[in-house]
Design an enzyme around this catalytic site. Sequence first.
Site, PDB file in Angstrom:
ATOM      1  N   GLY A 131      25.135  76.500  11.296  1.00  0.00           N
ATOM      2  CA  GLY A 131      24.475  76.973  10.095  1.00  0.00           C
ATOM      3  C   GLY A 131      23.138  76.289   9.924  1.00  0.00           C
ATOM      4  CG  ASP A 174      23.482  84.828  14.209  1.00  0.00           C
ATOM      5  OD1 ASP A 174      22.356  84.284  14.304  1.00  0.00           O
ATOM      6  OD2 ASP A 174      24.094  84.977  13.130  1.00  0.00           O
ATOM      7  CG  LEU A 175      27.753  81.317  12.381  1.00  0.00           C
ATOM      8  CD1 LEU A 175      27.322  80.385  11.250  1.00  0.00           C
ATOM      9  CD2 LEU A 175      29.210  81.048  12.762  1.00  0.00           C
ATOM     10  N   GLY A 182      22.484  68.737  16.519  1.00  0.00           N
ATOM     11  CA  GLY A 182      22.534  67.280  16.628  1.00  0.00           C
ATOM     12  C   GLY A 182      23.947  66.735  16.533  1.00  0.00           C
ATOM     13  CB  SER A 199      26.014  68.772   3.026  1.00  0.00           C
ATOM     14  OG  SER A 199      24.909  67.917   2.787  1.00  0.00           O
ATOM     15  NE  ARG A 206      20.058  60.319   0.375  1.00  0.00           N
ATOM     16  CZ  ARG A 206      20.400  61.086   1.403  1.00  0.00           C
ATOM     17  NH1 ARG A 206      19.784  60.974   2.573  1.00  0.00           N
ATOM     18  NH2 ARG A 206      21.343  61.986   1.272  1.00  0.00           N
ATOM     19  CG  HIS A 240      21.999  67.498   0.604  1.00  0.00           C
ATOM     20  ND1 HIS A 240      21.159  66.660  -0.087  1.00  0.00           N
ATOM     21  CD2 HIS A 240      22.004  67.051   1.896  1.00  0.00           C
ATOM     22  CE1 HIS A 240      20.641  65.767   0.754  1.00  0.00           C
ATOM     23  NE2 HIS A 240      21.136  65.982   1.955  1.00  0.00           N
ATOM     24  CG  ASP A 287      24.475  76.473  18.390  1.00  0.00           C
ATOM     25  OD1 ASP A 287      24.752  75.373  17.869  1.00  0.00           O
ATOM     26  OD2 ASP A 287      23.443  77.117  18.089  1.00  0.00           O
ATOM     27  CE1 TYR A 339      22.854  72.432   4.753  1.00  0.00           C
ATOM     28  CE2 TYR A 339      22.150  70.540   3.455  1.00  0.00           C
ATOM     29  CZ  TYR A 339      22.873  71.064   4.510  1.00  0.00           C
ATOM     30  OH  TYR A 339      23.620  70.247   5.321  1.00  0.00           O
TER      31      TYR A 339
HETATM   32  P1  NAI Z   1      21.564  71.124  13.389  1.00  0.00           P
HETATM   33  O1  NAI Z   1      20.548  71.926  12.659  1.00  0.00           O
HETATM   34  O2  NAI Z   1      21.120  70.144  14.395  1.00  0.00           O
HETATM   35  O3  NAI Z   1      22.600  72.110  14.106  1.00  0.00           O
HETATM   36  C1  NAI Z   1      23.020  73.312  13.524  1.00  0.00           C
HETATM   37  C2  NAI Z   1      23.350  74.262  14.648  1.00  0.00           C
HETATM   38  O4  NAI Z   1      23.801  75.499  14.077  1.00  0.00           O
HETATM   39  C3  NAI Z   1      22.148  74.601  15.541  1.00  0.00           C
HETATM   40  O5  NAI Z   1      22.461  74.329  16.898  1.00  0.00           O
HETATM   41  C4  NAI Z   1      21.887  76.062  15.301  1.00  0.00           C
HETATM   42  O6  NAI Z   1      21.470  76.759  16.468  1.00  0.00           O
HETATM   43  C5  NAI Z   1      23.251  76.551  14.832  1.00  0.00           C
HETATM   44  N1  NAI Z   1      23.128  77.726  13.976  1.00  0.00           N
HETATM   45  C6  NAI Z   1      22.339  77.855  12.869  1.00  0.00           C
HETATM   46  N2  NAI Z   1      22.484  79.082  12.360  1.00  0.00           N
HETATM   47  C7  NAI Z   1      23.386  79.725  13.139  1.00  0.00           C
HETATM   48  C8  NAI Z   1      23.927  81.037  13.132  1.00  0.00           C
HETATM   49  N3  NAI Z   1      23.565  81.924  12.191  1.00  0.00           N
HETATM   50  N4  NAI Z   1      24.812  81.376  14.088  1.00  0.00           N
HETATM   51  C9  NAI Z   1      25.176  80.467  15.039  1.00  0.00           C
HETATM   52  N5  NAI Z   1      24.675  79.225  15.124  1.00  0.00           N
HETATM   53  C10 NAI Z   1      23.799  78.858  14.169  1.00  0.00           C
HETATM   54  O7  NAI Z   1      22.468  70.433  12.268  1.00  0.00           O
HETATM   55  P2  NAI Z   1      23.423  69.164  12.405  1.00  0.00           P
HETATM   56  O8  NAI Z   1      22.709  67.996  11.904  1.00  0.00           O
HETATM   57  O9  NAI Z   1      23.999  69.153  13.758  1.00  0.00           O
HETATM   58  O10 NAI Z   1      24.530  69.543  11.342  1.00  0.00           O
HETATM   59  C11 NAI Z   1      25.683  70.266  11.708  1.00  0.00           C
HETATM   60  C12 NAI Z   1      26.397  70.715  10.442  1.00  0.00           C
HETATM   61  O11 NAI Z   1      26.746  69.580   9.668  1.00  0.00           O
HETATM   62  C13 NAI Z   1      25.564  71.618   9.542  1.00  0.00           C
HETATM   63  O12 NAI Z   1      26.425  72.589   8.948  1.00  0.00           O
HETATM   64  C14 NAI Z   1      25.031  70.678   8.487  1.00  0.00           C
HETATM   65  O13 NAI Z   1      24.792  71.347   7.277  1.00  0.00           O
HETATM   66  C15 NAI Z   1      26.183  69.692   8.358  1.00  0.00           C
HETATM   67  N6  NAI Z   1      25.731  68.371   7.923  1.00  0.00           N
HETATM   68  C16 NAI Z   1      25.094  67.542   8.808  1.00  0.00           C
HETATM   69  C17 NAI Z   1      24.698  66.291   8.416  1.00  0.00           C
HETATM   70  C18 NAI Z   1      24.111  65.321   9.380  1.00  0.00           C
HETATM   71  O14 NAI Z   1      23.912  64.177   9.008  1.00  0.00           O
HETATM   72  N7  NAI Z   1      23.816  65.695  10.627  1.00  0.00           N
HETATM   73  C19 NAI Z   1      24.865  65.856   7.021  1.00  0.00           C
HETATM   74  C20 NAI Z   1      25.557  66.800   6.186  1.00  0.00           C
HETATM   75  C21 NAI Z   1      25.980  68.012   6.644  1.00  0.00           C
HETATM   76  C1  15L Z   2      22.274  67.003   5.408  1.00  0.00           C
HETATM   77  O1  15L Z   2      23.055  67.767   4.855  1.00  0.00           O
HETATM   78  C2  15L Z   2      21.397  67.434   6.512  1.00  0.00           C
HETATM   79  O2  15L Z   2      21.980  68.473   7.279  1.00  0.00           O
HETATM   80  C3  15L Z   2      21.025  66.293   7.434  1.00  0.00           C
HETATM   81  O3  15L Z   2      19.974  66.723   8.267  1.00  0.00           O
HETATM   82  C4  15L Z   2      20.632  65.020   6.691  1.00  0.00           C
HETATM   83  O4  15L Z   2      19.376  65.181   6.159  1.00  0.00           O
HETATM   84  C5  15L Z   2      21.657  64.670   5.631  1.00  0.00           C
HETATM   85  O5  15L Z   2      22.105  65.774   4.870  1.00  0.00           O
HETATM   86  C6  15L Z   2      21.198  63.590   4.622  1.00  0.00           C
HETATM   87  O6  15L Z   2      21.452  63.738   3.442  1.00  0.00           O
HETATM   88  O7  15L Z   2      20.623  62.600   5.070  1.00  0.00           O
END
Ligand code: NAI
Ligand code: 15L
Length: 269
Positions: free
Chosen positions: A71, A49-50, A15, A109, A176, A111, A35, A138
């Site tokens: 991740g 993969d990572l 995303g 994050s 929130r 979290h 990815d 996480y």
């Molecule tokens: P998401 O779940 O949409 O995207 C994560 C991507 O990482 C996916 O495309 C997945 O295929 C890839 N992935 C997962 N495991 C993998 C692996 N072992 N090897 C290679 N690729 C892998 O998550 P989002 O929302 O895009 O978040 C991106 C990053 O930002 C994450 O690290 C998340 O923890 C962090 N984050 C995101 C927040 C948000 O509001 N979207 C809030 C806080 C942190």
């Molecule tokens: C995160 O760390 C998650 O990756 C994201 O999906 C949201 O849920 C966000 O935190 C949040 O706290 O809203």
Amino acid sequence: MPAPRTVLLTGAAGGLGTLMRGLLPAYGYELRLFDATPIEGVPDAITADLADKAALREAVRGVDAVIHLAGISLEASFDKILRANIEGTYNLYEAAREEGVRRIVFASSNHAVGFTPRPRDGDPLIPIDTPRRPDTYYGLSKCFGEDLAQLYWDQHGVETVSVRIGSCFMEPTSVRMLSVWMSPGDGARLFHAALTADEVGHTVVYGSSDNRRLWWDLSTARALGYEPQDDSEQYAEKLIAEQGELDPENPDHAYLGGHFVTNPPRWPN
Ligand code: NAI
Ligand code: 15L
């Protein structure tokens, strides 16, 4: 450090990665995409993969910086988190060190500090050096990532900005989120600041817009040159009408991490 031009974006299919793929090229970056999930319509994206150290090493070769988003982004079993977020982030840092990449922006994050009580009216904003209180495995993996970043700065001179992202989505969808929302535009502004600021060493910042209901202190982000332009307040009336104000008696509303503290959403596979 000279301004980076070529940037590896891990997690590019996700995303946030999709939002940043759309926004960061306007700042002049050439993005290399990585990815585990293939990205439709982008045949030159690296699908790996990572855990694949050789693929990671090739992916970072020749880039000026990395934005590490890949991740597990929700709660999962410790084994899954260990493999993707802990070992995966270690593999990325090792590849960067071996290939001489000098700057990483790490998607930490909120979290990592999710069990911190949220400020109530009149309380000070949560400082960036508040003790870490992960709310999930996480969140714990994000604490590991921040410490790994510190080690690679102290031991190897690899710089990192760890961004404790709040919620980066097109719009806030909960009361929130009015406090922790980061608009995609502000996300791109913050990543750009993190990529271009001088001498960051290891700097930890909160990642959000300049929300009127903000819970945390954005000063370390602003010190990088980040100037947020957005505020979630325009969504407040509608969300509060639908969901009500945060209830001080509801444990889901008591901590920075929201419902991750009580009933975290789980990674689907
Ligand atoms: P998401 O779940 O949409 O995207 C994560 C991507 O990482 C996916 O495309 C997945 O295929 C890839 N992935 C997962 N495991 C993998 C692996 N072992 N090897 C290679 N690729 C892998 O998550 P989002 O929302 O895009 O978040 C991106 C990053 O930002 C994450 O690290 C998340 O923890 C962090 N984050 C995101 C927040 C948000 O509001 N979207 C809030 C806080 C942190
Ligand atoms: C995160 O760390 C998650 O990756 C994201 O999906 C949201 O849920 C966000 O935190 C949040 O706290 O809203």
